[in-house]
Design a protein around this motif. Structure first.
Motif, PDB file in Angstrom:
ATOM      1  N   TRP A 122      15.823  16.796  -6.715  1.00  0.00           N
ATOM      2  CA  TRP A 122      16.487  15.484  -6.792  1.00  0.00           C
ATOM      3  C   TRP A 122      16.397  14.837  -8.172  1.00  0.00           C
ATOM      4  O   TRP A 122      17.054  13.839  -8.420  1.00  0.00           O
ATOM      5  N   ASP A 123      15.596  15.429  -9.044  1.00  0.00           N
ATOM      6  CA  ASP A 123      15.511  14.906 -10.410  1.00  0.00           C
ATOM      7  C   ASP A 123      16.345  15.730 -11.395  1.00  0.00           C
ATOM      8  O   ASP A 123      16.339  15.443 -12.598  1.00  0.00           O
ATOM      9  N   ARG A 124      17.050  16.738 -10.911  1.00  0.00           N
ATOM     10  CA  ARG A 124      17.889  17.557 -11.780  1.00  0.00           C
ATOM     11  C   ARG A 124      19.286  16.947 -11.866  1.00  0.00           C
ATOM     12  O   ARG A 124      19.803  16.414 -10.881  1.00  0.00           O
ATOM     13  N   PRO A 125      19.907  17.029 -13.025  1.00  0.00           N
ATOM     14  CA  PRO A 125      21.258  16.469 -13.166  1.00  0.00           C
ATOM     15  C   PRO A 125      22.227  17.081 -12.158  1.00  0.00           C
ATOM     16  O   PRO A 125      22.214  18.290 -11.916  1.00  0.00           O
ATOM     17  N   GLY A 126      23.018  16.220 -11.545  1.00  0.00           N
ATOM     18  CA  GLY A 126      24.044  16.688 -10.638  1.00  0.00           C
ATOM     19  C   GLY A 126      23.572  16.986  -9.224  1.00  0.00           C
ATOM     20  O   GLY A 126      24.354  17.490  -8.407  1.00  0.00           O
ATOM     21  N   HIS A 127      22.292  16.699  -8.931  1.00  0.00           N
ATOM     22  CA  HIS A 127      21.810  16.995  -7.572  1.00  0.00           C
ATOM     23  C   HIS A 127      22.601  16.223  -6.529  1.00  0.00           C
ATOM     24  O   HIS A 127      22.891  15.032  -6.700  1.00  0.00           O
ATOM     25  N   GLN A 128      22.922  16.898  -5.442  1.00  0.00           N
ATOM     26  CA  GLN A 128      23.605  16.268  -4.321  1.00  0.00           C
ATOM     27  C   GLN A 128      22.844  16.565  -3.041  1.00  0.00           C
ATOM     28  O   GLN A 128      22.321  17.674  -2.857  1.00  0.00           O
ATOM     29  N   ILE A 129      22.780  15.593  -2.162  1.00  0.00           N
ATOM     30  CA  ILE A 129      22.094  15.782  -0.883  1.00  0.00           C
ATOM     31  C   ILE A 129      22.870  16.797  -0.048  1.00  0.00           C
ATOM     32  O   ILE A 129      24.088  16.643   0.137  1.00  0.00           O
ATOM     33  N   MET A 165       0.831  -1.199   0.000  1.00  0.00           N
ATOM     34  CA  MET A 165       0.000   0.000   0.000  1.00  0.00           C
ATOM     35  C   MET A 165       0.871   1.258   0.000  1.00  0.00           C
ATOM     36  O   MET A 165       0.646   2.197  -0.778  1.00  0.00           O
ATOM     37  N   LEU A 166       1.898   1.282   0.870  1.00  0.00           N
ATOM     38  CA  LEU A 166       2.796   2.442   0.926  1.00  0.00           C
ATOM     39  C   LEU A 166       3.540   2.621  -0.395  1.00  0.00           C
ATOM     40  O   LEU A 166       3.681   3.746  -0.893  1.00  0.00           O
ATOM     41  N   ASP A 167       4.001   1.523  -0.956  1.00  0.00           N
ATOM     42  CA  ASP A 167       4.697   1.601  -2.245  1.00  0.00           C
ATOM     43  C   ASP A 167       3.779   2.161  -3.332  1.00  0.00           C
ATOM     44  O   ASP A 167       4.199   2.948  -4.194  1.00  0.00           O
ATOM     45  N   GLY A 168       2.504   1.765  -3.285  1.00  0.00           N
ATOM     46  CA  GLY A 168       1.556   2.229  -4.293  1.00  0.00           C
ATOM     47  C   GLY A 168       1.302   3.726  -4.203  1.00  0.00           C
ATOM     48  O   GLY A 168       1.236   4.425  -5.226  1.00  0.00           O
ATOM     49  N   VAL A 169       1.132   4.226  -2.976  1.00  0.00           N
ATOM     50  CA  VAL A 169       0.932   5.666  -2.789  1.00  0.00           C
ATOM     51  C   VAL A 169       2.154   6.431  -3.286  1.00  0.00           C
ATOM     52  O   VAL A 169       2.050   7.441  -3.999  1.00  0.00           O
ATOM     53  N   LYS A 170       3.331   5.945  -2.913  1.00  0.00           N
ATOM     54  CA  LYS A 170       4.555   6.641  -3.316  1.00  0.00           C
ATOM     55  C   LYS A 170       4.766   6.601  -4.829  1.00  0.00           C
ATOM     56  O   LYS A 170       5.250   7.565  -5.424  1.00  0.00           O
ATOM     57  N   GLU A 171       4.408   5.501  -5.452  1.00  0.00           N
ATOM     58  CA  GLU A 171       4.552   5.410  -6.901  1.00  0.00           C
ATOM     59  C   GLU A 171       3.673   6.454  -7.592  1.00  0.00           C
ATOM     60  O   GLU A 171       4.098   7.127  -8.549  1.00  0.00           O
ATOM     61  N   ALA A 172       2.443   6.635  -7.089  1.00  0.00           N
ATOM     62  CA  ALA A 172       1.539   7.618  -7.683  1.00  0.00           C
ATOM     63  C   ALA A 172       2.065   9.035  -7.467  1.00  0.00           C
ATOM     64  O   ALA A 172       2.042   9.869  -8.396  1.00  0.00           O
ATOM     65  N   LEU A 173       2.551   9.333  -6.256  1.00  0.00           N
ATOM     66  CA  LEU A 173       3.084  10.672  -5.990  1.00  0.00           C
ATOM     67  C   LEU A 173       4.370  10.920  -6.784  1.00  0.00           C
ATOM     68  O   LEU A 173       4.640  12.047  -7.211  1.00  0.00           O
ATOM     69  N   ARG A 174       5.147   9.867  -6.983  1.00  0.00           N
ATOM     70  CA  ARG A 174       6.375  10.000  -7.786  1.00  0.00           C
ATOM     71  C   ARG A 174       6.014  10.328  -9.236  1.00  0.00           C
ATOM     72  O   ARG A 174       6.641  11.185  -9.877  1.00  0.00           O
ATOM     73  N   ARG A 175       4.989   9.701  -9.771  1.00  0.00           N
ATOM     74  CA  ARG A 175       4.554   9.992 -11.137  1.00  0.00           C
ATOM     75  C   ARG A 175       3.964  11.401 -11.232  1.00  0.00           C
ATOM     76  O   ARG A 175       4.079  12.060 -12.278  1.00  0.00           O
ATOM     77  N   LEU A 176       3.357  11.880 -10.139  1.00  0.00           N
ATOM     78  CA  LEU A 176       2.817  13.237 -10.137  1.00  0.00           C
ATOM     79  C   LEU A 176       3.937  14.262 -10.299  1.00  0.00           C
ATOM     80  O   LEU A 176       3.828  15.200 -11.093  1.00  0.00           O
ATOM     81  N   GLN A 232      21.929   6.720   0.834  1.00  0.00           N
ATOM     82  CA  GLN A 232      23.039   6.029   0.180  1.00  0.00           C
ATOM     83  C   GLN A 232      22.647   5.429  -1.173  1.00  0.00           C
ATOM     84  O   GLN A 232      23.496   4.859  -1.863  1.00  0.00           O
ATOM     85  N   VAL A 233      21.353   5.560  -1.535  1.00  0.00           N
ATOM     86  CA  VAL A 233      20.872   4.919  -2.763  1.00  0.00           C
ATOM     87  C   VAL A 233      20.069   5.931  -3.572  1.00  0.00           C
ATOM     88  O   VAL A 233      19.846   7.071  -3.143  1.00  0.00           O
ATOM     89  N   ASN A 234      19.615   5.512  -4.754  1.00  0.00           N
ATOM     90  CA  ASN A 234      18.800   6.415  -5.567  1.00  0.00           C
ATOM     91  C   ASN A 234      17.434   6.606  -4.928  1.00  0.00           C
ATOM     92  O   ASN A 234      17.043   5.871  -4.009  1.00  0.00           O
ATOM     93  N   ILE A 235      16.697   7.589  -5.415  1.00  0.00           N
ATOM     94  CA  ILE A 235      15.453   7.974  -4.747  1.00  0.00           C
ATOM     95  C   ILE A 235      14.418   6.854  -4.742  1.00  0.00           C
ATOM     96  O   ILE A 235      13.699   6.659  -3.753  1.00  0.00           O
ATOM     97  N   ASP A 236      14.343   6.077  -5.811  1.00  0.00           N
ATOM     98  CA  ASP A 236      13.334   5.012  -5.856  1.00  0.00           C
ATOM     99  C   ASP A 236      13.655   3.906  -4.862  1.00  0.00           C
ATOM    100  O   ASP A 236      12.751   3.378  -4.186  1.00  0.00           O
ATOM    101  N   ASP A 237      14.925   3.559  -4.733  1.00  0.00           N
ATOM    102  CA  ASP A 237      15.304   2.563  -3.727  1.00  0.00           C
ATOM    103  C   ASP A 237      15.114   3.119  -2.323  1.00  0.00           C
ATOM    104  O   ASP A 237      14.735   2.387  -1.397  1.00  0.00           O
ATOM    105  N   ALA A 238      15.378   4.421  -2.162  1.00  0.00           N
ATOM    106  CA  ALA A 238      15.169   5.046  -0.851  1.00  0.00           C
ATOM    107  C   ALA A 238      13.698   4.993  -0.457  1.00  0.00           C
ATOM    108  O   ALA A 238      13.354   4.779   0.718  1.00  0.00           O
ATOM    109  N   MET A 239      12.815   5.188  -1.430  1.00  0.00           N
ATOM    110  CA  MET A 239      11.371   5.098  -1.158  1.00  0.00           C
ATOM    111  C   MET A 239      11.005   3.696  -0.681  1.00  0.00           C
ATOM    112  O   MET A 239      10.193   3.532   0.243  1.00  0.00           O
ATOM    113  N   ALA A 240      11.600   2.684  -1.289  1.00  0.00           N
ATOM    114  CA  ALA A 240      11.308   1.304  -0.888  1.00  0.00           C
ATOM    115  C   ALA A 240      11.806   1.042   0.529  1.00  0.00           C
ATOM    116  O   ALA A 240      11.122   0.378   1.333  1.00  0.00           O
TER     117      ALA A 240
END
Length: 724
Positions: A219-226, A91-102, A271-279
């Motif tokens: 975080w979706d722009r090239p070269g973004h750093q935390i 359920m959490l993954d599904g909500v995040k996937e929809a917000l990520r697509r938004l 330490q990981v990309n945003i999609d793995d961080a969401m998981a």
């Protein structure tokens, strides 16, 4: 020309400029939440946006409710168990996937916040490219999930780390669970823009959309750093080892899975990309949702609190009441604090003491609080001036003329209390509420000499009054329902959470907290090292060590309460065995002249009023070498002592509701919040109420009859019932 589409949860309107306004409006609830309807329809909404993308120039997300979005469906979360872990994660993954697509729509998306956006509501806003809020007091934003034993699981943990950095996100946003007012949110970067009213939101959103036709999240722009680096960077790597230690210092080792999981999700996700961080975030959040501690906290701090604040204990059929003029008798710390909260709430306050000088000192207490508030920026100089102007110090009872609320806050001496109440009551309005702030003395006895016993009630505040949220309302034998209704309304008026109890010596809170400290003192008498006792208390989740609390209360007060309680039992024709803490208290007072912090010496040593450490003489006085009692036994002796006496309070008719017990124990006497409150502790014990009874019998066998489970508790266990 406007194109309209209606979903059940989302209303969609596209204007001639191609700007789509999505209005959230759950038809089945007064507030929008992440319930089944939202979870089902959000992906459909995002699919619709992507399908219509070429005809869209921008999107504005707003709400038809008073709040923007209230957050997760707490009722659903409370029902989840470890068997639901996979479903909750999905359920959490599904909500995040929809917000990520938004946020990857390729068109500007603006959150227009006309009301509070907390928890899941702010996570929706974070998935937008721009956040505009109305600058009004009722608007707040933030991620307070940790206060309910959870973490932001709709992308909030991951996105704030990428916006602000691991350290800032954790220390300033996630772990405190702070709610930000609009100006503070703007300064912190949680919102991007403020407008003066809701009518300006649409225009501001359109302006930003026009100026930013092709936005992307940072975080979706090239070269973004935390910001501040990732955990493998030198800068952050030097700090990371200290974060668990800071967390442990804050929690004292008490159960705090939400804070632990937050720390882990933030660090690992960085330490990981945003999609793995969401998981990663989903899995840590699901573990909390399906755990017992979050259910405990949600029950007490949301549902029980909600019932209380909605007036569950207020008698029906009485019109709303609002006090205008308050007279406070006694300008000591409690009286001064009561005067401050009254004036802050807009009441005209008369602060009376035996001398004008003493009353002026009481007003000075409020001035100090307000000076600090001005320094912090939470109060303006003009507001400070206005509040202080509402407090009138006096030594003349006649200045109480016309007051519709009296609160007595002098020493715990029945004769003195009756005297000062009688002096002032003669000058009050005919229907004024007469109240005592006593913490232990029966209200019925104090009301005997009052001019109108039906108007007399107990209003037990907690110190410091300006910070402690609870107000214990004590109903005497002759207190009318009309007066009780007024008292509940007064509590709301001055910003306190009211619990209602019936009259008895010590009422609920003062009576039950004594069981906690007495058990700790008894352990000392059994030769357990004092440091171990304090550690057991804080690791159980109590805010301070039990012996430190005794010093604050004073040992002499404990003895006085014990003697007065024993005398009242004798007068009623019964005897109760002395608690094993009694000889320890007596020896500390009579042999060592150590009476508590106020006297400069108690279980702790003090210098200039500050603790310098446990008194070294405790070991010689009481042994301090007994290490045979397990830590869990020490902790559960304290916890069970309070829980069992609370059940006696229910049986004796002192407590009126389970909600009052749970909320009152957490807000008033520091019962560990992770338990959900003193009666929820029995519900959630391993094995439920039957398991609690079994453990009580074990403690009875090992440590004494004071742990014997009451008959009412045993019947609940036998009948499969719990405390609701």
């Amino acid at each position: 020309m406007t194109t309209q589409y209606d979903h059940s949860m989302f209303r969609w309107e596209r204007d001639a400029d191609g700007i789509v306004t999505v209005t959230m409006d759950d038809p089945g609830q007064s507030a929008n939440t992440m319930n089944d309807r939202f979870i089902r329809e959000l992906p459909a909404l995002v699919d619709h946006l992507h399908a219509e993308r070429e005809a869209i120039t921008g999107v504005v997300i707003t709400s038809a409710k008073k709040t923007f979005f209230a957050g997760g469906d707490l009722g659903m979360m409370m029902r989840c168990t470890t068997d639901d872990l996979a479903d909750v994660t999905a359920m959490l993954d599904g909500v995040k996937e929809a917000l990520r697509r938004l946020e990857m729509l390729g068109r500007p998306v603006v959150a227009a916040l006309q009301g509070a956006a907390l928890g899941g509501g702010y996570e929706i806003a974070l998935a937008c490219h721009h956040r505009i809020a109305v600058d009004r007091p009722h608007v707040s934003v933030g991620l307070p999930e940790v206060t309910l034993g959870l973490l932001p699981g709709g992308g909030g943990t991951t996105r704030t780390v990428r916006m602000f950095g691991v350290r800032t996100a954790l220390q300033q946003i996630l772990l405190p669970g702070r709610k930000f007012r609009p100006q503070a949110a703007l300064e912190a970067g949680l919102v991007d823009e403020l407008v003066t009213g809701p009518e300006q939101l649409a225009a501001a959103a359109r302006t930003w959309i026009a100026a930013n036709p092709e936005p992307a999240q940072p975080w979706d722009r090239p070269g973004h750093q935390i910001p501040g680096g990732t955990p493998d960077s030198k800068e952050l790597a030097a700090i990371l080892p200290s974060l668990p230690a800071v967390l442990r210092k804050q929690t004292h080792g008490a159960p705090a899975p939400a804070a632990r999981n937050l720390l882990a999700a933030a660090v690992e996700g960085a330490q990981v990309n945003i999609d793995d961080a969401m998981a990663i975030e989903s899995r840590y959040c699901a573990e909390l949702i399906c755990g017992q501690i979050s259910a405990n906290i949600i029950q007490s701090m949301f549902f029980d609190m909600q019932a209380i604040n909605r007036g569950a204990s207020r008698p029906e059929g009485y019109p709303p009441y609002q006090a205008r003029k308050l007279v406070v008798l006694g300008a000591g710390m409690m009286g001064a604090g009561i005067a401050h909260v009254g004036a802050t709430a807009g009441l005209e306050v008369v602060l009376k003491d035996i001398s004008l000088e003493a009353a002026e000192r009481g007003k000075g207490y409020s001035a100090k609080i307000l000076d600090k508030a001005v320094e912090r920026g939470s109060t303006t100089p003009e507001q400070r001036k206005a509040i202080l102007a509402r407090i009138r110090p006096t030594d003349d009872p006649a200045d109480a003329a016309g007051a519709d609320l009296l609160i007595e806050a002098v020493f715990e001496d029945p004769g003195l209390k009756r005297k000062v109440i009688e002096e002032a009551a003669a000058h009050l309005g005919p229907d004024a509420v007469l109240a005592s702030n006593t913490s232990t003395l029966p209200i019925t006895g104090l009301a005997e000499s009052a001019p109108r016993a039906e108007d007399f009630i107990g209003l037990h505040f907690f110190s410091p009054v300006d910070k402690m949220a609870l107000l214990e309302i004590v109903v005497g034998e002759k207190t009318s329902d009309a007066t009780l209704a007024k008292a509940v309304d007064i509590a709301r008026q001055i910003g306190k959470t009211p619990i209602v109890v019936n009259d008895s010596r010590g009422f609920f809170t003062s009576r039950v907290i004594l069981e906690f400290v007495n058990e700790a003192v008894a352990l000392l008498g059994e030769g357990v090292p004092a440091a171990s006792i304090e550690q057991a208390a804080t690791q159980a989740g109590y805010p301070v060590g039990a012996l430190a609390l005794v010093d604050e209360l004073t040992l002499t007060l404990l003895r006085k309460i014990r003697e007065e309680t024993a005398a009242s039992h004798r007068a009623a024709g019964s005897e109760r065995p002395a608690h094993p803490a009694a000889p320890v208290i007596d020896r500390m007072i009579d042999t060592f002249d150590r009476r508590g912090r106020a006297a400069g010496a108690g279980f702790y040593d003090y210098a200039d009023g500050r603790k310098t450490g446990l008194w070294p003489g405790l070991k010689d006085a009481f042994g301090g070498t007994n290490t045979t009692i397990p830590l869990i036994d020490m902790q559960e002796r304290m916890l069970f002592a309070e829980a069992l006496d609370t059940i006696h309070c229910l049986d004796d008719g002192v407590l009126r509701s389970v909600a009052d017990a749970n909320v009152g124990s957490i807000l008033g006497i520091g019962f560990p919040a992770w338990t959900g409150g003193v009666l929820q502790y029995a519900n959630q014990y391993a094995g439920g109420v039957p398991g609690f009874v079994r453990r009580a019998l074990e403690l009875t066998h090992q440590y004494g009859d004071r742990f014997a489970p009451p008959d009412s508790l045993v019947r609940k266990a036998q009948n499969g019932e719990d405390y609701r």
